[in-house]
Design a protein around this motif. Structure first.
Motif, PDB file in Angstrom:
ATOM      1  N   ILE A  74       0.458   3.664  -0.392  1.00  0.00           N
ATOM      2  CA  ILE A  74      -0.769   4.023  -1.107  1.00  0.00           C
ATOM      3  C   ILE A  74      -1.320   5.352  -0.600  1.00  0.00           C
ATOM      4  CG2 ILE A  74      -3.204   3.371  -1.426  1.00  0.00           C
ATOM      5  CD1 ILE A  74      -2.186   0.448  -1.610  1.00  0.00           C
ATOM      6  N   LEU A  75      -1.346   5.556   0.712  1.00  0.00           N
ATOM      7  CA  LEU A  75      -1.854   6.810   1.271  1.00  0.00           C
ATOM      8  C   LEU A  75      -0.992   8.002   0.862  1.00  0.00           C
ATOM      9  CD1 LEU A  75      -2.887   5.650   4.850  1.00  0.00           C
ATOM     10  CD2 LEU A  75      -4.396   6.367   2.988  1.00  0.00           C
ATOM     11  N   HIS A 109      -1.570   8.703  -2.870  1.00  0.00           N
ATOM     12  CA  HIS A 109      -2.863   9.366  -3.088  1.00  0.00           C
ATOM     13  C   HIS A 109      -2.782  10.842  -2.702  1.00  0.00           C
ATOM     14  CE1 HIS A 109      -6.978  10.680  -2.082  1.00  0.00           C
ATOM     15  NE2 HIS A 109      -7.269  10.007  -3.185  1.00  0.00           N
ATOM     16  N   SER A 110      -2.137  11.150  -1.584  1.00  0.00           N
ATOM     17  CA  SER A 110      -1.994  12.543  -1.164  1.00  0.00           C
ATOM     18  C   SER A 110      -1.180  13.334  -2.180  1.00  0.00           C
ATOM     19  CB  SER A 110      -1.317  12.626   0.207  1.00  0.00           C
ATOM     20  OG  SER A 110      -2.143  12.084   1.201  1.00  0.00           O
ATOM     21  N   SER A 123      -3.190  13.886  -5.318  1.00  0.00           N
ATOM     22  CA  SER A 123      -4.246  14.878  -5.087  1.00  0.00           C
ATOM     23  C   SER A 123      -3.686  16.298  -5.147  1.00  0.00           C
ATOM     24  CB  SER A 123      -4.934  14.648  -3.742  1.00  0.00           C
ATOM     25  OG  SER A 123      -5.792  13.541  -3.819  1.00  0.00           O
ATOM     26  N   PHE A 157      -6.010  10.177 -12.672  1.00  0.00           N
ATOM     27  CA  PHE A 157      -6.139   9.628 -11.323  1.00  0.00           C
ATOM     28  C   PHE A 157      -7.138  10.461 -10.527  1.00  0.00           C
ATOM     29  CE2 PHE A 157      -2.239  12.121 -11.829  1.00  0.00           C
ATOM     30  CZ  PHE A 157      -2.506  13.204 -11.017  1.00  0.00           C
ATOM     31  N   TRP A 158      -7.629   9.897  -9.435  1.00  0.00           N
ATOM     32  CA  TRP A 158      -8.585  10.604  -8.591  1.00  0.00           C
ATOM     33  C   TRP A 158      -7.917  11.817  -7.960  1.00  0.00           C
ATOM     34  CZ3 TRP A 158      -8.879   5.501  -9.524  1.00  0.00           C
ATOM     35  CH2 TRP A 158     -10.128   4.997  -9.845  1.00  0.00           C
ATOM     36  N   THR A 159      -8.688  12.883  -7.824  1.00  0.00           N
ATOM     37  CA  THR A 159      -8.202  14.109  -7.206  1.00  0.00           C
ATOM     38  C   THR A 159      -9.152  14.493  -6.084  1.00  0.00           C
ATOM     39  OG1 THR A 159      -7.207  14.873  -9.259  1.00  0.00           O
ATOM     40  CG2 THR A 159      -7.677  16.546  -7.609  1.00  0.00           C
ATOM     41  N   THR A 160      -8.572  14.842  -4.943  1.00  0.00           N
ATOM     42  CA  THR A 160      -9.356  15.233  -3.771  1.00  0.00           C
ATOM     43  C   THR A 160      -8.842  16.549  -3.228  1.00  0.00           C
ATOM     44  OG1 THR A 160      -9.698  12.917  -3.177  1.00  0.00           O
ATOM     45  CG2 THR A 160     -10.014  14.535  -1.432  1.00  0.00           C
ATOM     46  N   THR A 164     -14.102  14.930  -4.107  1.00  0.00           N
ATOM     47  CA  THR A 164     -13.251  13.912  -4.733  1.00  0.00           C
ATOM     48  C   THR A 164     -13.786  13.680  -6.132  1.00  0.00           C
ATOM     49  OG1 THR A 164     -12.766  12.840  -2.627  1.00  0.00           O
ATOM     50  CG2 THR A 164     -12.429  11.531  -4.613  1.00  0.00           C
TER      51      THR A 164
END
Length: 171
Positions: A17-18, A21-22, A25, A61-64, A88
């Motif tokens: 998951i990490l 997500h990276s 992003s 999806f979320w972007t950071t 974020t």
């Protein structure tokens, strides 16, 4: 199932998951759309005196990102950088974020920015616009610790048009 198998499965899931997500992003930061907070009212002198940028995350999806930096160069001299701190964003959303401008040569940057603002609004050409370069760097560290940045470069005129854009995908 024994508890070691369960603990291992949970640890593997957390790591996946990490990393996902990276990776998402990084992709999202590269696809990020942005413009000045007040469409049609951007000028370099306003950017020098702070201001806000509207970001649009058109991805599902979320972007950071950790840092968004707009660096301004004229004749290879660094005039300064407009920096936006961590952000974020939710999928298919837009947000406005305030930035700060830092420069070692603030008075020189003011003069050059005002001259280019005048030129880009139809005034006489006084400086060579081909030597006015903007680089945009987005820092999106992998897992929060491995540095990664994406950089793009464009002319000052193209940047001015982009920041004055009336439309973003999130509108």
């Amino acid at each position: 199932m024994n508890r070691h198998t369960i603990i291992t499965a949970i640890a593997i899931a957390a790591i996946v998951i990490l990393i996902a997500h990276s990776g998402l992003s990084i992709v999202g930061a590269q696809q990020l759309e942005y413009r000045w907070d007040n469409p049609g009212e951007f000028n370099f002198f306003a950017m020098l005196n702070e201001g806000k940028v509207e970001f649009c995350n058109a991805m599902p999806f979320w972007t950071t990102f950790q840092k968004f930096e707009i660096s301004v160069f004229y004749q290879s001299d660094h005039m300064g950088s407009y920096i936006i701190k961590p952000l974020t964003m939710s999928p298919y959303s837009s947000t406005v974020q305030e930035g700060t401008f830092a420069s070692d040569e603030r008075s020189e940057a003011q003069h050059i920015f005002m001259t280019f603002d005048f030129m880009f609004n139809g005034g006489n050409i006084r400086l060579d616009p081909n030597q006015f370069i903007i680089t945009i760097t987005t820092d999106t560290p992998i897992l929060g610790i491995i540095p990664h940045s994406s950089t793009s470069q464009m002319s000052g005129f193209d940047f001015d048009k982009m920041m004055n854009s009336e439309d973003l995908s999130c509108d």
